[in-house]
Design a protein around this motif. Structure first.
Motif, PDB file in Angstrom:
ATOM      1  N   PHE A  84       0.969  -1.195   0.648  1.00 14.49           N
ATOM      2  CA  PHE A  84       0.110  -0.314  -0.085  1.00 14.49           C
ATOM      3  C   PHE A  84       1.275   0.987   0.306  1.00 14.49           C
ATOM      4  N   ASP A  85       1.976   0.877   0.662  1.00 17.37           N
ATOM      5  CA  ASP A  85       2.806   2.341   1.009  1.00 17.37           C
ATOM      6  C   ASP A  85       3.108   2.842  -0.552  1.00 17.37           C
ATOM      7  N   THR A  86       3.497   1.433  -0.803  1.00 18.75           N
ATOM      8  CA  THR A  86       4.571   1.826  -2.818  1.00 18.75           C
ATOM      9  C   THR A  86       3.062   2.777  -3.885  1.00 18.75           C
ATOM     10  N   ILE A  87       2.108   2.034  -3.553  1.00 19.42           N
ATOM     11  CA  ILE A  87       0.836   2.459  -4.592  1.00 19.42           C
ATOM     12  C   ILE A  87       0.723   3.536  -4.128  1.00 19.42           C
ATOM     13  N   HIS A  88       0.505   4.041  -2.846  1.00 19.09           N
ATOM     14  CA  HIS A  88       0.327   5.739  -2.218  1.00 19.09           C
ATOM     15  C   HIS A  88       1.666   6.190  -3.094  1.00 19.09           C
ATOM     16  N   SER A  89       2.652   5.456  -3.012  1.00 20.11           N
ATOM     17  CA  SER A  89       4.328   6.926  -3.732  1.00 20.11           C
ATOM     18  C   SER A  89       3.748   6.765  -5.206  1.00 20.11           C
ATOM     19  N   LYS A  90       3.394   5.753  -5.983  1.00 18.49           N
ATOM     20  CA  LYS A  90       3.521   5.887  -6.579  1.00 18.49           C
ATOM     21  C   LYS A  90       2.886   7.017  -7.435  1.00 18.49           C
ATOM     22  N   ALA A  91       1.223   6.633  -7.003  1.00 20.31           N
ATOM     23  CA  ALA A  91       0.089   7.476  -7.365  1.00 20.31           C
ATOM     24  C   ALA A  91       0.402   9.083  -6.753  1.00 20.31           C
ATOM     25  N   THR A  92       1.000   9.486  -5.802  1.00 17.38           N
ATOM     26  CA  THR A  92       1.664  10.764  -5.388  1.00 17.38           C
ATOM     27  C   THR A  92       2.085  11.002  -6.450  1.00 17.38           C
ATOM     28  N   TYR A  93       3.424  10.783  -7.391  1.00 12.48           N
ATOM     29  CA  TYR A  93       4.047  10.628  -8.300  1.00 12.48           C
ATOM     30  C   TYR A  93       3.467  11.240  -9.602  1.00 12.48           C
ATOM     31  N   ILE A  94       2.375  10.309  -9.250  1.00 18.63           N
ATOM     32  CA  ILE A  94       1.543  10.762 -10.936  1.00 18.63           C
ATOM     33  C   ILE A  94       0.933  11.819 -10.670  1.00 18.63           C
ATOM     34  N   ASN A  95      -0.354  12.233  -9.505  1.00 23.64           N
ATOM     35  CA  ASN A  95      -0.620  13.385  -9.088  1.00 23.64           C
ATOM     36  C   ASN A  95       0.369  14.550  -9.135  1.00 23.64           C
ATOM     37  N   GLN A  96       1.073  14.037  -8.534  1.00 28.62           N
ATOM     38  CA  GLN A  96       2.527  15.788  -8.799  1.00 28.62           C
ATOM     39  C   GLN A  96       2.799  15.615 -10.459  1.00 28.62           C
ATOM     40  N   LEU A  97       3.117  15.058 -11.217  1.00 32.36           N
ATOM     41  CA  LEU A  97       3.283  14.829 -12.681  1.00 32.36           C
ATOM     42  C   LEU A  97       1.693  15.751 -12.693  1.00 32.36           C
ATOM     43  N   ILE A  98       0.462  15.205 -12.932  1.00 30.35           N
ATOM     44  CA  ILE A  98      -0.289  16.168 -13.435  1.00 30.35           C
ATOM     45  C   ILE A  98      -0.394  17.226 -13.604  1.00 30.35           C
ATOM     46  N   GLU A  99       0.109  17.668 -12.121  1.00 31.96           N
ATOM     47  CA  GLU A  99      -0.085  19.071 -11.608  1.00 31.96           C
ATOM     48  C   GLU A  99       1.022  19.672 -12.253  1.00 31.96           C
ATOM     49  N   GLU A 100       2.078  19.324 -12.266  1.00 32.26           N
ATOM     50  CA  GLU A 100       3.175  20.360 -13.009  1.00 32.26           C
ATOM     51  C   GLU A 100       3.014  20.410 -14.359  1.00 32.26           C
ATOM     52  N   LEU A 101       2.221  19.030 -14.947  1.00 32.56           N
ATOM     53  CA  LEU A 101       2.152  19.723 -16.050  1.00 32.56           C
ATOM     54  C   LEU A 101       1.229  20.242 -16.889  1.00 32.56           C
ATOM     55  N   SER A 102       0.057  20.649 -15.547  1.00 25.67           N
ATOM     56  CA  SER A 102      -0.335  20.946 -16.007  1.00 25.67           C
ATOM     57  C   SER A 102      -0.124  22.774 -15.516  1.00 25.67           C
ATOM     58  N   LEU A 103       0.697  22.676 -14.339  1.00 21.84           N
ATOM     59  CA  LEU A 103       0.337  24.370 -13.919  1.00 21.84           C
ATOM     60  C   LEU A 103       1.464  24.938 -15.994  1.00 21.84           C
ATOM     61  N   LEU A 104       2.177  24.055 -15.927  1.00 23.87           N
ATOM     62  CA  LEU A 104       3.204  24.755 -17.520  1.00 23.87           C
ATOM     63  C   LEU A 104       2.861  24.507 -18.314  1.00 23.87           C
ATOM     64  N   SER A 105       1.874  24.409 -18.848  1.00 23.00           N
ATOM     65  CA  SER A 105       0.311  24.810 -19.956  1.00 23.00           C
ATOM     66  C   SER A 105       0.458  25.604 -19.405  1.00 23.00           C
ATOM     67  N   LYS A 106      -0.714  26.044 -18.472  1.00 24.90           N
ATOM     68  CA  LYS A 106      -0.930  26.983 -18.037  1.00 24.90           C
ATOM     69  C   LYS A 106       0.049  28.362 -18.165  1.00 24.90           C
TER      70      LYS A 106
END
Length: 480
Positions: free
Chosen positions: A292-314
């Motif tokens: 579960f910790d690994t899943i959470h870490s990977k999901a957090t990384y994906i969420n961070q990537l999406i946020e950064e992509l969204s910010l960069l596109s704006k």
């Protein structure tokens, strides 16, 4: 010269030239047809000279000293014959009676010659029996007191005869001049207008074929040449926009490829761990927690990537909102660094802040500037492999700018790749795909540009990397 003025002058020339030509023709017609020789000076008829002048002077002398010879028919006739050889005629008048006339002037009367007292220093034109003569006149008094005059009439039909002979040629020449004037004016005006039009037409044809590698140069300052300059500027802008579009398209493809790669690895891991739980591989509480910790870490990384992509596109399309305010740069940096100091200590990294009494104000968006510092600092954290790790942040007053330097004692960046670290998805070690999205420094660079500053990096000779960026100082009046 502007085309408008050229057209006005051209049309004016086309109107004025016929008027001048018609006026000249009418004047010549008047002169020729009316036979008004009084309009002509002696220059048309030519001044008496040579033998005629000598004979005239001889007659003047005779009239003054030997008047009786003027009544001597043989003497006067000999003079007349000599004059006739020079195409001239003799007339002698006493009172109102012509006492002698040359044989060629048998029908001449006193009314055909000038009156007594009309003598001039040069010949004057007269007309006798529809023939034109130029007259030399000498007035004197006979011994009995009567008025006397001596006239020498030179044949001078040259002007009228020549005019009548050559008038058709002259008339046709004037008409030809008129036609040529209009043709030449039309030719030059059409060339002045059509040449730029041909240039524009050729340029438009090249652009329609996708060829932008040409130049059209104006050859004047009129409206059409201004249009050529505007068209060429449009060509350059269109070429740049297409090149930028191609660049964006290339970046988009690269972005999609990088996103696919960065998302595929953590998602694959998440699916694998979820299937492990479903299949009962994680059969203990400790193992399940690890999964579960690994899943959470990977999901957090994906969420961070999406946020950064969204910010960069704006940021790319200038749609990210900024809330600027005047901030004391030293106090701002000190407050934020205190917040992350403990987290860095847990990672075995010492944080040092050096500001050398810099107390200037800057105009920034607090949250965006925190994002910049955070991205740079934690990018350094990922690549610090020695113990203890050290990150130093310093402020330097550079007159109108504040220079911020964030340095670490990590392994640095290969010299040839220094210019690439602010590029999207750049990683010093591409194999460490989960260590970061590769967007942090690209986002930091975009935010600094919006703040009107610049950002760059350099290696430290003893090992490590320095990242610099500048912020504009606020002047005393509150402006940047």
């Amino acid at each position: 010269m502007p085309i408008r003025k050229l057209l006005i002058l051209s049309h004016a020339a086309m109107i004025v030239t016929p008027i001048i030509v018609i006026a000249l023709i009418m004047f010549l017609l008047y002169v020729v047809l009316s036979g008004n020789t009084a309009l002509h000076s002696g220059h048309w008829w030519g001044n008496a000279q040579g033998e005629n002048v000598e004979l005239f002077n001889r007659l003047k002398k005779t009239a003054s000293i030997e008047q009786e010879k003027l009544f001597d028919a043989s003497f006067v006739h000999s003079i007349s014959e000599k004059l006739e050889m020079e195409e001239a005629n003799l007339v002698i008048r006493k009172g109102n009676e012509l006492i002698y006339t040359s044989d060629n002037l048998k029908k001449i009367s006193n009314n055909d010659v000038p009156s007594f007292g009309d003598e001039d220093f040069r010949p004057i034109p007269v007309r006798v029996e529809n023939e034109h003569y130029s007259v030399m006149q000498y007035d004197f008094y006979f011994q009995d007191g009567m008025e006397g005059s001596i006239f020498i009439l030179e044949n001078s039909p040259s002007f009228v005869t020549s005019a009548r002979v050559f008038f058709p040629v002259l008339f046709l020449s004037l008409i030809l001049t008129l036609v040529c004037t209009n043709v030449l004016l039309s030719y030059f005006m059409s060339k002045r207008i059509l040449q730029p039009v041909k240039q524009l037409s050729s340029a438009a044809d090249n652009i329609s074929k996708g060829d932008f590698d040409f130049t059209i140069r104006p050859k004047g300052k009129d409206e059409l040449n201004k249009l050529i300059r505007t068209f060429d500027n449009m060509r350059l802008q269109l070429k740049e926009s297409l090149e930028l579009r191609d660049k964006y398209e290339h970046n988009r493809r690269e972005l999609v490829a990088n996103i696919s790669h960065d998302l595929k690895t953590p998602i694959t891991s998440i699916i694998g761990y979820v299937e492990g739980i479903q299949d009962g591989v994680a059969n203990t509480a400790e193992k399940q927690k690890q999964y579960f910790d690994t899943i959470h870490s990977k999901a957090t990384y994906i969420n961070q990537l999406i946020e950064e992509l969204s910010l960069l596109s704006k940021l790319d399309v200038n749609r990210e909102s900024f809330h600027f305010e005047v901030v004391n740069v030293t106090a701002f940096m000190d407050d934020y660094l205190r917040e992350i100091e403990d987290d860095l200590e847990e990672k075995g990294i010492q944080l040092v802040f050096q500001h050398m009494d810099v107390e200037s104000n800057v105009f920034i968006d607090r949250n965006k500037m925190i994002r910049v510092i955070q991205n740079i600092v934690y990018n350094s954290v990922k690549y610090i492999e020695r113990t203890p790790g050290r990150i130093t942040i310093s402020l330097t007053d550079r007159e109108e700018m504040i220079e911020v330097c964030i340095s670490d004692n990590g392994k640095g960046v290969p010299e040839e790749e220094l210019a690439s670290i602010f590029t999207r998805f750049y990683r010093v070690d591409p194999s460490r795909s989960t260590s970061g999205s590769g967007l942090g420094l690209a986002i930091a660079s975009q935010i600094i540009q919006v703040h009107g500053g610049s950002i760059w990096a350099e290696n430290i000779q003893t090992g490590g990397l320095r990242v610099y960026f500048t912020l504009q100082k606020v002047k005393d009046d509150g402006n940047e």
